[in-house]
Design a protein around this motif. Structure first.
Motif, PDB file in Angstrom:
ATOM      1  N   ALA A  65       0.917  -1.217  -0.006  1.00  0.00           N
ATOM      2  CA  ALA A  65      -0.124  -0.052   0.137  1.00  0.00           C
ATOM      3  C   ALA A  65       0.818   1.371   0.084  1.00  0.00           C
ATOM      4  CB  ALA A  65      -0.844   0.038   1.157  1.00  0.00           C
ATOM      5  N   ARG A  66       1.885   1.238  -0.565  1.00  0.00           N
ATOM      6  CA  ARG A  66       2.826   2.350  -0.663  1.00  0.00           C
ATOM      7  C   ARG A  66       2.265   3.491  -1.479  1.00  0.00           C
ATOM      8  NH1 ARG A  66       8.074  -1.214  -2.434  1.00  0.00           N
ATOM      9  NH2 ARG A  66       8.018  -2.802  -0.557  1.00  0.00           N
ATOM     10  N   ASP A  67       2.378   4.870  -0.901  1.00  0.00           N
ATOM     11  CA  ASP A  67       1.928   6.112  -1.458  1.00  0.00           C
ATOM     12  C   ASP A  67       0.397   6.050  -1.684  1.00  0.00           C
ATOM     13  OD1 ASP A  67       4.623   6.910  -1.622  1.00  0.00           O
ATOM     14  OD2 ASP A  67       4.928   5.977  -3.489  1.00  0.00           O
ATOM     15  N   SER A  68      -0.181   5.231  -0.859  1.00  0.00           N
ATOM     16  CA  SER A  68      -1.686   5.294  -1.046  1.00  0.00           C
ATOM     17  C   SER A  68      -2.521   6.175  -0.202  1.00  0.00           C
ATOM     18  CB  SER A  68      -2.233   3.742  -0.933  1.00  0.00           C
ATOM     19  OG  SER A  68      -2.044   3.403   0.469  1.00  0.00           O
ATOM     20  N   LYS A  69      -1.691   7.030   0.889  1.00  0.00           N
ATOM     21  CA  LYS A  69      -2.524   7.702   1.768  1.00  0.00           C
ATOM     22  C   LYS A  69      -2.071   9.104   1.488  1.00  0.00           C
ATOM     23  CE  LYS A  69      -5.183   6.899   4.571  1.00  0.00           C
ATOM     24  NZ  LYS A  69      -6.491   6.896   4.589  1.00  0.00           N
ATOM     25  N   LEU A  70      -2.905   9.930   1.421  1.00  0.00           N
ATOM     26  CA  LEU A  70      -2.695  11.404   1.300  1.00  0.00           C
ATOM     27  C   LEU A  70      -2.478  12.077   2.690  1.00  0.00           C
ATOM     28  CD1 LEU A  70      -2.840  14.253  -0.385  1.00  0.00           C
ATOM     29  CD2 LEU A  70      -5.407  14.179  -0.001  1.00  0.00           C
ATOM     30  N   ARG A  71      -1.517  13.072   2.955  1.00  0.00           N
ATOM     31  CA  ARG A  71      -1.301  13.856   3.891  1.00  0.00           C
ATOM     32  C   ARG A  71      -2.300  14.754   4.298  1.00  0.00           C
ATOM     33  NH1 ARG A  71       4.967  13.929   3.238  1.00  0.00           N
ATOM     34  NH2 ARG A  71       5.385  12.304   4.850  1.00  0.00           N
ATOM     35  N   ASP A  72      -2.820  14.721   5.626  1.00  0.00           N
ATOM     36  CA  ASP A  72      -3.747  15.778   5.890  1.00  0.00           C
ATOM     37  C   ASP A  72      -3.107  17.241   6.177  1.00  0.00           C
ATOM     38  OD1 ASP A  72      -2.860  16.167   8.658  1.00  0.00           O
ATOM     39  OD2 ASP A  72      -4.406  14.464   9.392  1.00  0.00           O
ATOM     40  N   PRO A  73      -3.896  18.372   6.083  1.00  0.00           N
ATOM     41  CA  PRO A  73      -3.022  19.633   6.183  1.00  0.00           C
ATOM     42  C   PRO A  73      -2.218  19.627   7.450  1.00  0.00           C
ATOM     43  CG  PRO A  73      -5.428  20.063   5.898  1.00  0.00           C
ATOM     44  CD  PRO A  73      -5.359  18.569   6.121  1.00  0.00           C
ATOM     45  N   VAL A  74      -2.411  18.944   8.530  1.00  0.00           N
ATOM     46  CA  VAL A  74      -1.481  18.986   9.718  1.00  0.00           C
ATOM     47  C   VAL A  74      -0.129  18.323   9.315  1.00  0.00           C
ATOM     48  CG1 VAL A  74      -0.908  18.671  12.225  1.00  0.00           C
ATOM     49  CG2 VAL A  74      -3.078  19.538  11.394  1.00  0.00           C
ATOM     50  N   LEU A 105       9.700  20.000  -5.362  1.00  0.00           N
ATOM     51  CA  LEU A 105       9.770  18.767  -4.557  1.00  0.00           C
ATOM     52  C   LEU A 105       8.664  18.332  -3.435  1.00  0.00           C
ATOM     53  CD1 LEU A 105      13.568  18.547  -4.212  1.00  0.00           C
ATOM     54  CD2 LEU A 105      12.456  17.080  -5.514  1.00  0.00           C
ATOM     55  N   LEU A 106       8.351  19.632  -2.948  1.00  0.00           N
ATOM     56  CA  LEU A 106       7.268  19.431  -1.757  1.00  0.00           C
ATOM     57  C   LEU A 106       5.887  19.329  -2.339  1.00  0.00           C
ATOM     58  CD1 LEU A 106       8.537  22.300   0.616  1.00  0.00           C
ATOM     59  CD2 LEU A 106       8.848  19.871   0.708  1.00  0.00           C
ATOM     60  N   ASP A 107       5.622  19.942  -3.504  1.00  0.00           N
ATOM     61  CA  ASP A 107       4.473  19.809  -4.354  1.00  0.00           C
ATOM     62  C   ASP A 107       4.331  18.527  -5.098  1.00  0.00           C
ATOM     63  OD1 ASP A 107       3.934  22.541  -3.639  1.00  0.00           O
ATOM     64  OD2 ASP A 107       4.672  23.228  -5.700  1.00  0.00           O
ATOM     65  N   SER A 108       5.293  17.825  -5.173  1.00  0.00           N
ATOM     66  CA  SER A 108       5.235  16.317  -5.652  1.00  0.00           C
ATOM     67  C   SER A 108       4.431  15.408  -4.930  1.00  0.00           C
ATOM     68  CB  SER A 108       6.493  15.652  -5.886  1.00  0.00           C
ATOM     69  OG  SER A 108       7.148  15.410  -4.646  1.00  0.00           O
ATOM     70  N   PRO A 109       3.656  14.418  -5.672  1.00  0.00           N
ATOM     71  CA  PRO A 109       2.937  13.310  -4.833  1.00  0.00           C
ATOM     72  C   PRO A 109       3.592  12.477  -4.071  1.00  0.00           C
ATOM     73  CG  PRO A 109       2.391  13.356  -7.343  1.00  0.00           C
ATOM     74  CD  PRO A 109       3.654  14.302  -7.047  1.00  0.00           C
ATOM     75  N   ALA A 110       5.035  12.497  -4.130  1.00  0.00           N
ATOM     76  CA  ALA A 110       5.980  11.597  -3.099  1.00  0.00           C
ATOM     77  C   ALA A 110       5.897  12.310  -1.847  1.00  0.00           C
ATOM     78  CB  ALA A 110       7.273  11.631  -3.747  1.00  0.00           C
ATOM     79  N   HIS A 111       5.651  13.598  -2.015  1.00  0.00           N
ATOM     80  CA  HIS A 111       5.642  14.431  -0.542  1.00  0.00           C
ATOM     81  C   HIS A 111       4.463  14.556  -0.106  1.00  0.00           C
ATOM     82  CE1 HIS A 111       6.822  17.176   2.588  1.00  0.00           C
ATOM     83  NE2 HIS A 111       6.096  17.966   2.258  1.00  0.00           N
ATOM     84  N   LEU A 112       3.307  14.880  -0.926  1.00  0.00           N
ATOM     85  CA  LEU A 112       1.912  15.001  -0.357  1.00  0.00           C
ATOM     86  C   LEU A 112       1.298  13.608   0.084  1.00  0.00           C
ATOM     87  CD1 LEU A 112       0.589  17.264  -3.165  1.00  0.00           C
ATOM     88  CD2 LEU A 112       0.831  17.780  -0.584  1.00  0.00           C
ATOM     89  N   SER A 113       1.909  12.454  -0.468  1.00  0.00           N
ATOM     90  CA  SER A 113       1.421  11.311   0.361  1.00  0.00           C
ATOM     91  C   SER A 113       2.060  10.629   1.295  1.00  0.00           C
ATOM     92  CB  SER A 113       1.441  10.190  -1.118  1.00  0.00           C
ATOM     93  OG  SER A 113       2.698   9.689  -1.184  1.00  0.00           O
ATOM     94  N   ARG A 114       1.575   9.879   2.177  1.00  0.00           N
ATOM     95  CA  ARG A 114       2.192   9.098   3.246  1.00  0.00           C
ATOM     96  C   ARG A 114       2.736   7.775   2.808  1.00  0.00           C
ATOM     97  NH1 ARG A 114      -1.992   8.531   6.381  1.00  0.00           N
ATOM     98  NH2 ARG A 114      -0.851   7.077   7.704  1.00  0.00           N
TER      99      ARG A 114
END
Length: 496
Positions: free
Chosen positions: A328-337, A487-496
């Motif tokens: 389940a890698r990269d399948s969860k989105l980080r919430d704002p906090v 880099l911060l805007d990439s899916p790799a950072h925005l996902s958990r």
């Protein structure tokens, strides 16, 4: 469309370069770190390697008392009112010396600081999980007096048993005030806590009746708070409703006016109920695996829950060891906090004790609010959502991009924060743009760069992969924030 063998294949202009050394963690190890921390850091990667790998690191994290956490512990003193007694907090509010909402804002800030710098990352992640499930918001006009203590109670039991956690939280004065149990008596039983205990904290909706709710409320009578005066939490036998109670197979004669033993036995029964195991394990899997986790995984977690006496650690071990978790890698989105904290961590931003209102330790709360939420601000007892859809809107994405841009450019917050300079990001005197992107990807994201990431970085800066970068290059002098924010805007950072 298949390319004709007679037509020569063009080289990919965005073929990533590889900076020497590579990523310190493999994909499986990085996955563990990203799910069970508030964001990748180079220091965390070193900890994992030193521990012998992600599995050994995770196992060590399950024994937080053995991990020194001096830097995080010191931050408690940054906000002195967190240590004040309930009566003192109330007196300061009525005298307009310090309003309760300000203390609660500082509590949220302290929790954010702990999450960001604590070496006990799994403990902090699980404390948040339980404070979300057993939710008591901070935006109330009186339970703020006991809210810091409630958070400490959750943290104390976050890696123990759910039975002990449930008893400690449901019987805590903050929960009692929030859901009106603090004013519930045998003459006028209030059903709020008795109902939410069943619907939200244990078996779930559809698994109980209105008669169950009534007896649930009767069992919990007697736990009082001296509201508006001393704010002392007490147990008052004269207010406890005696007489036989029956809830979901739990039966007790309940003859003693001191009903604390009945309440604890009842809560222990609910914690071990199969429907509770199913509901809580489903939520754990939804948080740490995927929004719709495989039923077979949840079934195994439920089995562990029941065989271990509701041991949280045992259930987490089952979850992390599962093939479903690894898939389940990269399948969860980080919430704002999570996004704010992960961004600070990824950029290595140092945050100092706050001195003025513009300092980072205070402003990070408003950064998360600008994206969509703050810790403990959800007003309803069901707690904030943990699914991707709730945090996946275009407006949230734009707000995150704005926050990333400000942090990458070191513009806000500027005070009370220490940023790495562009020159400090350079690993050597001179290298190609593609090598720099790979190096930064490893530093910020924990993984080597991809063609997609390299292309995005080239397009946003207008430099070719082969461009030679050094300390005097315009990218380093004036435009480095464009590269970091990409880099911060990439899916790799925005996902958990």
């Amino acid at each position: 469309m298949t390319q004709s063998p007679l037509v020569p294949r063009l080289a990919d202009p965005y073929q990533p370069a590889r900076y020497p050394g590579g990523a310190p963690l493999d994909a499986a190890g990085l996955h563990v770190v990203r799910r069970w921390s508030y964001g990748y850091t180079r220091a965390l990667a070193r900890e994992v390697v030193s521990a012998g790998g992600a599995g050994a690191w995770f196992e060590a994290q399950l024994r937080p008392s053995r991990i020194t956490d001096t830097a995080a512990d010191r931050t408690y003193a940054w906000w002195p009112s967190l240590a004040r007694r309930p009566a003192d907090l109330w007196q300061r509010q009525v005298s307009e010396t310090e309003f309760g909402w300000r203390v609660m804002a500082d509590y949220a800030r302290w929790v954010m600081m702990r999450r960001m710098i604590s070496r006990r990352q799994v403990l902090e992640v699980m404390t948040e999980f339980w404070e979300t499930l057993l939710h008591v918001p901070v935006n109330g006009d009186h339970w703020f007096t006991h809210r810091v203590s409630y958070g400490t109670t959750v943290r104390t039991h976050a890696l123990g048993t759910y039975a002990n956690l449930l008893k400690a939280c449901i019987l805590h004065p903050a929960m009692g005030m929030f859901l009106d149990n603090a004013v519930s008596t045998k003459a006028k039983p209030n059903e709020n806590l008795g109902r939410e205990l069943l619907e939200l904290h244990t078996v779930g909706r559809g698994n109980h009746t209105e008669d169950d709710v009534k007896d649930s409320a009767r069992i919990l009578t007697g736990y009082r708070v001296d509201l508006w005066r001393t704010w002392a939490a007490t147990y008052t036998p004269a207010d406890h409703s005696t007489g036989t109670v029956r809830v979901l197979g739990f039966t007790h004669p309940n003859t003693n006016p001191d009903g604390r033993a009945v309440a604890e036995a009842y809560l222990d029964y609910l914690a071990r109920h199969p429907a509770t195991a199913q509901r809580v394990c489903q939520r754990l899997a939804a948080k740490f695996v995927s929004d719709d986790p495989p039923a077979r995984l949840v079934t195994r977690m439920v089995r562990t829950w029941q065989s271990s006496g509701t041991s949280i650690v045992a259930v987490l071990r089952t979850l992390v060891a599962s093939p479903e978790f690894q898939a389940a890698r990269d399948s969860k989105l980080r919430d704002p906090v999570e996004d704010v904290l992960a961004s600070y961590r990824a950029l290595g931003v140092g945050v100092a004790q706050p001195r003025v209102d513009d300092d980072a330790a205070l402003q990070m709360l408003w950064q998360s609010n600008a994206i969509g939420t703050m810790p403990f601000s959800w007003p309803r007892p069901d707690g904030p959502p943990i699914d991707n859809r709730s945090w996946g809107s275009s407006s949230r994405a734009l707000a995150s991009f704005s926050m990333h841009w400000s942090l990458a450019g070191t513009w806000w917050p500027r005070s009370g924060a220490t940023y790495r300079t562009p020159a400090q990001w350079l690993p050597r005197t001179s290298l190609t743009f593609a090598q720099l992107v790979d190096h930064l990807s490893i530093q910020v994201l924990g993984r080597v760069s991809t063609a997609t990431l390299l292309k995005a970085c080239c397009e946003v800066t207008n430099y070719a992969p082969s461009t030679v970068i050094n300390a005097n290059h315009p990218l380093v002098k004036w435009e480095f924030h464009r590269l970091l924010s990409t880099l911060l805007d990439s899916p790799a950072h925005l996902s958990r």
